[in-house]
Design a protein around this motif. Structure first.
Motif, PDB file in Angstrom:
ATOM      1  N   VAL A  83      53.848  40.556  36.658  1.00 47.51           N
ATOM      2  CA  VAL A  83      52.988  39.671  35.855  1.00 47.51           C
ATOM      3  C   VAL A  83      51.810  40.479  35.311  1.00 47.51           C
ATOM      4  CG1 VAL A  83      51.432  37.678  35.946  1.00 47.51           C
ATOM      5  CG2 VAL A  83      53.634  37.605  37.145  1.00 47.51           C
ATOM      6  N   GLY A  85      48.319  41.793  34.428  1.00 45.86           N
ATOM      7  CA  GLY A  85      47.021  41.553  35.065  1.00 45.86           C
ATOM      8  C   GLY A  85      47.042  41.663  36.573  1.00 45.86           C
ATOM      9  N   ASP A 206      37.186  38.482  35.755  1.00 47.53           N
ATOM     10  CA  ASP A 206      37.508  37.790  34.505  1.00 47.53           C
ATOM     11  C   ASP A 206      38.153  36.446  34.834  1.00 47.53           C
ATOM     12  OD1 ASP A 206      38.487  36.901  32.057  1.00 47.53           O
ATOM     13  OD2 ASP A 206      38.997  38.913  31.364  1.00 47.53           O
ATOM     14  N   ALA A 208      38.906  33.829  32.937  1.00 46.85           N
ATOM     15  CA  ALA A 208      39.962  33.374  32.018  1.00 46.85           C
ATOM     16  C   ALA A 208      41.273  34.093  32.310  1.00 46.85           C
ATOM     17  CB  ALA A 208      39.525  33.618  30.579  1.00 46.85           C
ATOM     18  N   ALA A 209      41.195  35.402  32.553  1.00 48.31           N
ATOM     19  CA  ALA A 209      42.399  36.171  32.863  1.00 48.31           C
ATOM     20  C   ALA A 209      43.002  35.720  34.189  1.00 48.31           C
ATOM     21  CB  ALA A 209      42.067  37.659  32.915  1.00 48.31           C
ATOM     22  N   THR A 210      42.145  35.399  35.152  1.00 47.00           N
ATOM     23  CA  THR A 210      42.631  34.939  36.455  1.00 47.00           C
ATOM     24  C   THR A 210      43.410  33.643  36.311  1.00 47.00           C
ATOM     25  OG1 THR A 210      40.768  35.993  37.614  1.00 47.00           O
ATOM     26  CG2 THR A 210      41.927  34.236  38.777  1.00 47.00           C
ATOM     27  N   GLU A 211      42.906  32.723  35.501  1.00 42.58           N
ATOM     28  CA  GLU A 211      43.612  31.456  35.297  1.00 42.58           C
ATOM     29  C   GLU A 211      44.951  31.675  34.605  1.00 42.58           C
ATOM     30  OE1 GLU A 211      43.007  28.348  36.361  1.00 42.58           O
ATOM     31  OE2 GLU A 211      41.491  29.364  37.563  1.00 42.58           O
ATOM     32  N   THR A 212      45.000  32.615  33.663  1.00 44.95           N
ATOM     33  CA  THR A 212      46.263  32.922  32.986  1.00 44.95           C
ATOM     34  C   THR A 212      47.281  33.480  33.974  1.00 44.95           C
ATOM     35  OG1 THR A 212      45.073  33.408  30.934  1.00 44.95           O
ATOM     36  CG2 THR A 212      47.316  34.266  31.126  1.00 44.95           C
ATOM     37  N   ILE A 213      46.823  34.354  34.866  1.00 43.55           N
ATOM     38  CA  ILE A 213      47.710  34.940  35.874  1.00 43.55           C
ATOM     39  C   ILE A 213      48.196  33.870  36.843  1.00 43.55           C
ATOM     40  CG2 ILE A 213      47.807  36.566  37.807  1.00 43.55           C
ATOM     41  CD1 ILE A 213      45.713  38.245  36.229  1.00 43.55           C
ATOM     42  N   ARG A 214      47.296  32.986  37.248  1.00 47.27           N
ATOM     43  CA  ARG A 214      47.688  31.905  38.160  1.00 47.27           C
ATOM     44  C   ARG A 214      48.783  31.045  37.539  1.00 47.27           C
ATOM     45  NH1 ARG A 214      42.550  28.658  40.322  1.00 47.27           N
ATOM     46  NH2 ARG A 214      44.260  27.443  41.208  1.00 47.27           N
ATOM     47  N   ALA A 215      48.621  30.734  36.260  1.00 47.07           N
ATOM     48  CA  ALA A 215      49.627  29.908  35.578  1.00 47.07           C
ATOM     49  C   ALA A 215      50.960  30.644  35.480  1.00 47.07           C
ATOM     50  CB  ALA A 215      49.128  29.525  34.191  1.00 47.07           C
ATOM     51  N   ALA A 216      50.903  31.949  35.215  1.00 41.17           N
ATOM     52  CA  ALA A 216      52.132  32.738  35.085  1.00 41.17           C
ATOM     53  C   ALA A 216      52.873  32.816  36.415  1.00 41.17           C
ATOM     54  CB  ALA A 216      51.794  34.139  34.581  1.00 41.17           C
TER      55      ALA A 216
END
Length: 372
Positions: A83, A85, A206, A208-216
């Protein structure tokens, strides 16, 4: 005679009653500090242990009551590492196992390529070799067992050799047994299974990046829970149950203390009805009478709260240092809880004295003077 001396003289009329009221408040406050501090300490210790190991996200099975009941396939870690990030990820199998005759310890297993091994700090010895029946012991646990490198211990009815002693700072990590993942999977009869997956991020600051990674990561499999360590601990049902039970016991103690102050002040008002009538007859206002009775309740609660805060602080410190070292809480946090409980004692003291004081203030001089 000053107003304060007058208050003390009133409380000294029935020294036994005043002392037992103070002790009741003190025990209530001490219980609040002890119970609430224990619940806070367990959560704080678990969070610090993950922070020390530089874990940013934890992946578990959604809906599990606690970490140990979570079951994930070990191979999922490879998908998580891909994934964007994600700097690294490692699977962990964890559980409680019998250690010797009368001990239980938290046991964790990591694979050979885990970042946990690479950042492991040792106080003595070497890392365990897979398949050789070797383990690491936290220094606090080793000290409690009186064991060192080269010694053997019994882990769930099997002999293992201590290859090294870990040097962590967090109390939970210092009380942990660590061994290669494959060895622990074999001992627990969980081939290819892990409890959770720890994730390190390339840019943990970051949001915003953390939330994107969590969703992925959540989208990789159904029923996955991905959360920062602190959020996951806050949502853990076992910890929440302990926290709610401790809070309920603490609040019940404070209610009992409030009733104790109310009973004492109600009896004092009943016994001093003629005196209150005389005070009203010589010019004391209803407000002054009310403030006097409330002040007496505050003195009882204040002394009891101070004593109880000290007892609770000492009890929590002793519990975290000598009885349950794995569930400790910092001295500063205990002190903060003790101060909050002391303030709560003042509040319950005023509430407990409010009704008797209001009742005393409403008495007319003529009615009060007719009372025997």
């Amino acid at each position: 005679m000053t107003h304060f001396t007058f208050l003390l003289r009133n409380l000294a009329r029935r020294p036994g009653r005043s002392i037992f009221t103070i002790l009741g408040v003190a025990l209530a406050v001490a219980g609040f500090v002890l119970f609430y501090g224990l619940a806070e300490g367990m959560q704080q210790t678990a969070r610090i242990s993950l922070d020390e190991r530089d874990v940013h996200l934890i992946v578990t099975k959604r809906g599990t009551v606690e970490f140990f009941s979570s079951v994930l396939p070990e191979r999922l870690v490879e998908e998580i590492r891909r994934v964007p990030g994600v700097a690294d990820a490692t699977p962990e199998l964890a559980g409680l196992m019998t250690l010797g005759d009368d001990h239980q310890a938290l046991v964790a297993g990591w694979p050979p390529d885990s970042f946990e091994w690479r950042s492991m700090a040792l106080a003595a010895g070497a890392l365990p070799r897979p398949g050789m029946g070797e383990v690491l012991l936290g220094d606090l646990l080793a000290e409690g067992l009186g064991k060192g490198t080269g010694d053997e211990i019994e882990l769930d009815w099997g002999k293992v050799r201590i290859s090294g002693i870990t040097r962590f700072t967090a109390t939970l990590n210092r009380s942990m047994v660590v061994l290669p993942l494959a060895d622990l999977q074999r001992m627990m009869v969980k081939p290819g299974q892990v409890t959770l997956i720890e994730v390190r991020l390339a840019a943990p600051a970051d949001a915003a990046a953390t939330e994107t990674i969590r969703a992925a990561i959540t989208g990789l499999r159904p029923n996955l829970a991905v959360a920062p360590a602190e959020d996951l601990l806050r949502q853990n049902k076992s910890l929440l149950t302990i926290r709610h039970a401790a809070t309920a016991l603490a609040l019940l103690s404070l209610v009992v203390a409030s009733l104790s102050v109310l009973n004492t002040m109600a009896m004092a008002v009943e016994e001093r009805t003629r005196e209150i009538g005389i005070l009203a007859a010589i010019g004391w206002s209803r407000r002054r009478i009310l403030v006097t009775i409330v002040a007496e309740g505050l003195i009882l609660a204040g002394v009891g709260g101070t004593l109880g805060g000290g007892l609770g602080y000492a009890g929590s410190f002793a519990l975290s240092e000598f009885v349950l070292p794995g569930s400790g809480i910092s001295a500063a946090a205990i002190l903060q809880i003790a101060l909050a409980a002391g303030f709560a004692a003042l509040v319950i003291g005023s509430l407990g004295a409010l009704w008797p004081s209001w009742r005393a203030a409403r008495l007319s001089p003529a009615t009060a003077l007719r009372r025997q």
